[in-house]
Design an enzyme around this catalytic site. Structure first.
Site, PDB file in Angstrom:
ATOM      1  CG  ASP A  38      -1.767   1.250   1.317  1.00  0.00           C
ATOM      2  OD1 ASP A  38      -1.712   2.054   0.853  1.00  0.00           O
ATOM      3  OD2 ASP A  38      -2.660   0.783   1.803  1.00  0.00           O
ATOM      4  N   GLY A  41       2.770  -1.725  17.833  1.00  0.00           N
ATOM      5  CA  GLY A  41       2.620  -2.807  16.459  1.00  0.00           C
ATOM      6  C   GLY A  41       3.673  -2.453  15.594  1.00  0.00           C
ATOM      7  CD  GLU A  49      -1.953  -2.967  25.472  1.00  0.00           C
ATOM      8  OE1 GLU A  49      -2.942  -2.368  24.939  1.00  0.00           O
ATOM      9  OE2 GLU A  49      -1.427  -3.664  25.103  1.00  0.00           O
ATOM     10  CD  GLU A  77      -1.360   0.935   9.689  1.00  0.00           C
ATOM     11  OE1 GLU A  77      -1.916   1.173   9.978  1.00  0.00           O
ATOM     12  OE2 GLU A  77      -1.212  -0.169   8.841  1.00  0.00           O
ATOM     13  CD  GLU A 109      -7.022  -4.078  12.788  1.00  0.00           C
ATOM     14  OE1 GLU A 109      -6.286  -4.089  12.978  1.00  0.00           O
ATOM     15  OE2 GLU A 109      -7.000  -4.881  11.593  1.00  0.00           O
ATOM     16  CG  HIS A 119      -4.430  -1.388   3.741  1.00  0.00           C
ATOM     17  ND1 HIS A 119      -4.091  -1.141   4.045  1.00  0.00           N
ATOM     18  CD2 HIS A 119      -4.418  -1.806   4.761  1.00  0.00           C
ATOM     19  CE1 HIS A 119      -3.298  -0.733   5.267  1.00  0.00           C
ATOM     20  NE2 HIS A 119      -4.191  -1.889   5.599  1.00  0.00           N
TER      21      HIS A 119
END
Length: 488
Positions: free
Chosen positions: A187, A214, A265, A279, A288, A427
């Site tokens: 993408d 992430g 966390e 992202e 999500e 995407h």
């Protein structure tokens, strides 16, 4: 189901009857329009001439499962050729529900594109001689049985798991799949927005300590390292981190980038950071619920006055008119080969549909209904009810609404990542909310209402979207709407 062939007739030879019935039974419906073709080679020729798409070349190299799912997805969602090309890139990762034929007796599913590619001629699929008919039918029957068996196996696998995993485990494990990361990396709008911001704002990243939440393949971490960051800590709870470490090492960035596996966390980090990059965006922006993790990481590990990248986001809504997609998705069920299957329609109206919306179907201005400042947003802010107002700019039939978002990277060289129908596709596509009752609108018609986002209690990381309001023309109400949609 394939038609049974009879070898008896009242007049003429058996072969004449066989050829006549075979030609009558097998038809090929174009993937992109309603034209019905009498043979495989005519279908391929029509697709090339009318839609500028070589089906053999398009499906070449695609797995059997990917081909089946792509065909059924394209038919179910009434995709354009451009949308089909994007779907084909992620063929094997499409939902297994698309193993179930969208169209009864779809002859397109019977075509062996791999064999055609090897023979390099569409005529190889024609039935030009009567004596080949028996073999043809056997091959098609075997192909259909293969599709049916594959679908049954997928259902059995899903239904007979002895130790069901939590949706949280499934979520993180899904990101261990390379195809998901390939889709995101390919993408260009998404990936180049981050790259350009980092490389063009060296003054922001130079000598800074960065936390990547992430991280996935580690692409953002490596951008930061190349962009001048002193050090980067990359965190992900998926097994993709094992590859991310190797990517970092083979690109000679191990001295700057540290990859850690775990939930942000739960892990313990010894230092705080100047910049937090992530992202985290999902369909409709919030699907999500990864932003919750970013907020937790920000509050625990970002230095006072530190920067979150991107630093702002906005959500938008616009009115759409797409009668063809609407009829394909809903009205089709009213008469399925003479049978009433309309029982499913109410359920379909509850689904928020993720698809690519052509800009020509947008019939109003765009209204921003939620704006998030990533330096101050709280998790409680991620459930909300916001007003919106739209003005129709062309006479048409209002079939629903489209939701999209933009992310803002502010700096000396600012960057905007836009997912609207008017921009290059991403995407994330767009999220469409179809109305149960369409409304005829005119230029100047006013649509006013509220859009509500609530986290789903049934599906972790999902959302329920509610939209309610009214439509007026010259101060006179011409329609009302109130619906809930599941973004799961």
């Amino acid at each position: 189901m394939l038609a049974q062939l009879s070898y008896s007739s009242e007049s003429g030879s058996d072969d004449d009857y066989l050829e006549e019935e075979t030609e009558e039974e097998e038809k090929f419906l174009c993937l992109f329009c309603e034209i019905l073709l009498s043979s495989c080679d005519k279908l391929i020729e029509h697709s090339l001439k009318s839609h500028n798409l070589d089906l053999i070349a398009a499906f070449s190299g695609t797995s059997f499962y990917g081909t089946v799912k792509t065909i059924n997805y394209t038919r179910s969602n009434n995709c354009t050729v451009e949308e089909f090309r994007e779907v084909l890139k992620k063929a094997d990762t499409l939902d297994d529900k698309y193993m179930k034929p969208s169209l009864s007796d779809d002859s397109l599913l019977m075509i062996d594109f791999e064999e055609l590619a090897q023979n390099n001629t569409p005529q190889s699929c024609s039935k030009n001689r009567v004596q080949e008919s028996d073999v043809r039918v056997e091959l098609l029957q075997a192909k259909l049985e293969k599709i049916q068996q594959a679908y049954l196996e997928l259902l059995e696998t899903k239904n007979n798991c002895s130790e069901p995993k939590s949706t949280t485990d499934d979520y993180f494990e899904s990101y261990a799949d390379y195809s998901i990361h390939a889709e995101m990396l390919q993408d260009k709008v998404r990936t180049e927005a981050y790259r350009d911001y980092i490389y063009k704002n060296n003054n922001i990243f130079n000598g800074k300590e960065v936390l990547d939440v992430g991280c996935g393949t580690g692409i953002l971490s490596m951008f930061c390292a190349k962009g001048g960051a002193a050090s980067v800590v990359a965190v992900d709870n998926s097994k993709i981190v094992e590859k991310a470490r190797k990517f970092v090492k083979c690109n000679n960035l191990s001295n700057k980038v540290q990859v850690i596996e775990g939930k942000v966390e739960e892990i313990k980090l010894d230092s705080k950071f100047d910049i937090l990059i992530s992202e985290w965006m999902g369909y409709g922006l919030l699907f999500e619920c990864m932003l919750d993790s970013v907020i937790t990481a920000r509050d625990k590990y970002l230095k006072p006055g530190g920067l979150v990248v991107p630093n702002r986001t906005s959500m938008f809504i616009a009115a759409v008119s797409d009668e063809k997609s609407y009829n394909t998705r809903f009205n089709f069920w009213n008469n399925v080969y003479g049978f009433d299957m309309s029982e499913v329609i109410p359920d379909l109206f509850k689904e928020a549909v993720v698809k690519c919306v052509d800009k020509s179907h947008v019939i109003s201005d765009h209204c921003g209904f939620k704006h998030l400042d990533l330096s101050t947003v709280r998790t409680i802010d991620l459930e909300f009810c916001s007003p919106f107002q739209l003005q129709i700019n062309t006479p048409s039939k209002l079939t629903g609404f489209v939701i999209h978002f933009s992310c803002y990277f502010d700096g000396e060289e600012s960057v905007v990542l836009d997912t609207s129908p008017e921009s290059d596709p991403t995407h994330w596509l767009q999220t469409v909310l179809y109305l149960q009752s369409t409304v005829d609108v005119s230029e100047g018609s006013l649509v006013q209402g509220n859009v509500t986002f609530t986290k789903s209690s049934a599906v972790k990381r999902g959302y329920i979207i509610k939209i309610e309001g009214s439509i007026s023309q010259d101060s006179e109400d011409i329609g009302k709407f109130c619906q809930e949609f599941y973004l799961h």
